[in-house]
Design a protein around this motif. Structure first.
Motif, mmCIF file in Angstrom:
data_model
loop_
_atom_site.group_PDB
_atom_site.id
_atom_site.type_symbol
_atom_site.label_atom_id
_atom_site.label_comp_id
_atom_site.label_asym_id
_atom_site.label_seq_id
_atom_site.Cartn_x
_atom_site.Cartn_y
_atom_site.Cartn_z
ATOM 1 N N PHE A 157 26.278 68.713 -73.466
ATOM 2 C CA PHE A 157 26.060 67.271 -73.523
ATOM 3 C C PHE A 157 27.383 66.577 -73.254
ATOM 4 O O PHE A 157 28.427 67.212 -73.133
ATOM 5 C CB PHE A 157 25.469 66.831 -74.874
ATOM 6 C CG PHE A 157 26.357 67.081 -76.061
ATOM 7 C CD1 PHE A 157 27.166 66.076 -76.568
ATOM 8 C CD2 PHE A 157 26.360 68.310 -76.689
ATOM 9 C CE1 PHE A 157 27.974 66.301 -77.668
ATOM 10 C CE2 PHE A 157 27.166 68.546 -77.788
ATOM 11 C CZ PHE A 157 27.969 67.534 -78.280
ATOM 12 N N THR A 158 27.327 65.282 -73.145
ATOM 13 C CA THR A 158 28.516 64.467 -72.958
ATOM 14 C C THR A 158 28.698 63.632 -74.217
ATOM 15 O O THR A 158 27.745 63.069 -74.735
ATOM 16 C CB THR A 158 28.350 63.539 -71.732
ATOM 17 O OG1 THR A 158 28.114 64.350 -70.586
ATOM 18 C CG2 THR A 158 29.583 62.691 -71.518
ATOM 19 N N VAL A 159 29.939 63.585 -74.716
ATOM 20 C CA VAL A 159 30.246 62.716 -75.851
ATOM 21 C C VAL A 159 31.002 61.508 -75.290
ATOM 22 O O VAL A 159 31.913 61.663 -74.472
ATOM 23 C CB VAL A 159 31.042 63.456 -76.958
ATOM 24 C CG1 VAL A 159 32.405 63.885 -76.489
ATOM 25 C CG2 VAL A 159 31.166 62.606 -78.206
ATOM 26 N N THR A 160 30.565 60.327 -75.694
ATOM 27 C CA THR A 160 31.141 59.104 -75.144
ATOM 28 C C THR A 160 31.303 58.039 -76.221
ATOM 29 O O THR A 160 30.595 58.058 -77.231
ATOM 30 C CB THR A 160 30.259 58.549 -73.994
ATOM 31 O OG1 THR A 160 30.913 57.425 -73.418
ATOM 32 C CG2 THR A 160 28.884 58.150 -74.484
ATOM 33 N N ASP A 161 32.231 57.141 -75.984
ATOM 34 C CA ASP A 161 32.346 55.922 -76.792
ATOM 35 C C ASP A 161 32.287 54.713 -75.859
ATOM 36 O O ASP A 161 32.716 53.629 -76.216
ATOM 37 C CB ASP A 161 33.617 55.931 -77.639
ATOM 38 C CG ASP A 161 34.894 55.962 -76.813
ATOM 39 O OD1 ASP A 161 34.814 56.030 -75.571
ATOM 40 O OD2 ASP A 161 35.979 55.928 -77.413
ATOM 41 N N TYR A 162 31.786 54.937 -74.661
ATOM 42 C CA TYR A 162 31.635 53.950 -73.593
ATOM 43 C C TYR A 162 32.967 53.495 -73.021
ATOM 44 O O TYR A 162 33.011 52.643 -72.161
ATOM 45 C CB TYR A 162 30.781 52.762 -74.031
ATOM 46 C CG TYR A 162 29.385 53.179 -74.403
ATOM 47 C CD1 TYR A 162 28.492 53.604 -73.430
ATOM 48 C CD2 TYR A 162 28.968 53.178 -75.730
ATOM 49 C CE1 TYR A 162 27.216 54.017 -73.773
ATOM 50 C CE2 TYR A 162 27.693 53.581 -76.074
ATOM 51 C CZ TYR A 162 26.824 53.998 -75.099
ATOM 52 O OH TYR A 162 25.564 54.397 -75.430
ATOM 53 N N GLY A 163 34.069 54.078 -73.487
ATOM 54 C CA GLY A 163 35.369 53.828 -72.882
ATOM 55 C C GLY A 163 35.798 55.051 -72.088
ATOM 56 O O GLY A 163 36.427 54.947 -71.050
ATOM 57 N N ALA A 164 35.440 56.214 -72.587
ATOM 58 C CA ALA A 164 35.721 57.486 -71.925
ATOM 59 C C ALA A 164 34.615 58.450 -72.320
ATOM 60 O O ALA A 164 33.947 58.267 -73.348
ATOM 61 C CB ALA A 164 37.082 58.027 -72.346
ATOM 62 N N SER A 165 34.419 59.483 -71.507
ATOM 63 C CA SER A 165 33.381 60.483 -71.768
ATOM 64 C C SER A 165 33.920 61.860 -71.438
ATOM 65 O O SER A 165 34.696 62.011 -70.485
ATOM 66 C CB SER A 165 32.143 60.211 -70.911
ATOM 67 O OG SER A 165 31.603 58.948 -71.199
ATOM 68 N N TYR A 166 33.479 62.870 -72.219
ATOM 69 C CA TYR A 166 33.898 64.241 -71.968
ATOM 70 C C TYR A 166 32.700 65.175 -72.120
ATOM 71 O O TYR A 166 31.895 65.016 -73.043
ATOM 72 C CB TYR A 166 35.000 64.664 -72.941
ATOM 73 C CG TYR A 166 36.298 63.962 -72.670
ATOM 74 C CD1 TYR A 166 37.121 64.384 -71.631
ATOM 75 C CD2 TYR A 166 36.689 62.877 -73.423
ATOM 76 C CE1 TYR A 166 38.311 63.721 -71.364
ATOM 77 C CE2 TYR A 166 37.877 62.213 -73.162
ATOM 78 C CZ TYR A 166 38.685 62.649 -72.126
ATOM 79 O OH TYR A 166 39.851 61.990 -71.857
ATOM 80 N N PRO A 167 32.605 66.185 -71.231
ATOM 81 C CA PRO A 167 31.536 67.171 -71.370
ATOM 82 C C PRO A 167 31.842 68.122 -72.536
ATOM 83 O O PRO A 167 32.997 68.460 -72.773
ATOM 84 C CB PRO A 167 31.557 67.909 -70.031
ATOM 85 C CG PRO A 167 32.930 67.709 -69.493
ATOM 86 C CD PRO A 167 33.411 66.401 -70.033
ATOM 87 N N VAL A 168 30.782 68.515 -73.258
ATOM 88 C CA VAL A 168 30.921 69.387 -74.416
ATOM 89 C C VAL A 168 29.981 70.566 -74.253
ATOM 90 O O VAL A 168 28.834 70.400 -73.815
ATOM 91 C CB VAL A 168 30.573 68.628 -75.724
ATOM 92 C CG1 VAL A 168 30.637 69.551 -76.922
ATOM 93 C CG2 VAL A 168 31.490 67.439 -75.915
#
Length: 154
Positions: free
Chosen positions: A85-96
């Motif tokens: 999945f991707t974790v995001t805070d709508y400022g940046a995103s990273y694949p996990v």
């Protein structure tokens, strides 16, 4: 002879200084404070958001960290227990990537904190998955409320 014994002056009581008791109490309080607050600071673990990680990635290289944000594009294989999945805070995103059982609370747009480290390819390899849930609790008042709550948890 009895009369002369009464004529002797009374012995004065020696006053004890309160300084040793105060110093001992202060020292004991200081030692207890160091033990309590020293262990408390070691047990607290904070998570960084994807934006915070993006801003200071150099300080996290090679370290185990907690990364927190919202779940996007989750894919879970129940046979192999592989989760991406991707974790995001709508400022940046990273694949996990994560391998293991996943809670029923894990779903799209749900808060999550993952513990692990970034791979050289830029993917976060998680070894622990913590799903956040709402603190709000509503008591169902009707059968329709129960059905609605069950539908929302799927």
């Amino acid at each position: 002879m009895n009369a002369s014994a009464n004529l002797l002056p009374q012995a004065r009581r020696r006053k004890r200084s309160p300084l040793p008791a105060i110093l001992g109490g202060t020292l004991l309080l200081a030692v207890l404070s160091v033990i309590v607050f020293g262990n408390l600071s070691k047990s607290l673990e904070y998570f960084v958001t994807p934006t915070e990680y993006h801003a200071g990635a150099a300080q996290y290289v090679g370290k185990t960290i907690r990364l927190g944000g919202l779940v996007k594009n989750a894919r879970y294989d129940r046979q192999t227990l592989d989760l991406t999945f991707t974790v995001t805070d709508y400022g940046a995103s990273y694949p996990v990537t994560y391998k293991g059982a996943v809670s029923d609370l894990f779903k799209e747009n749900q808060g999550v904190v993952v513990r692990g480290a970034f791979t050289p390819a830029g993917t976060f390899q998680a070894n622990e998955l913590l799903v956040k849930h709402s603190e709000e609790y509503r008591v169902p008042t009707s059968q329709a409320d129960i059905k609605s709550m069950l539908k929302d948890t799927k």
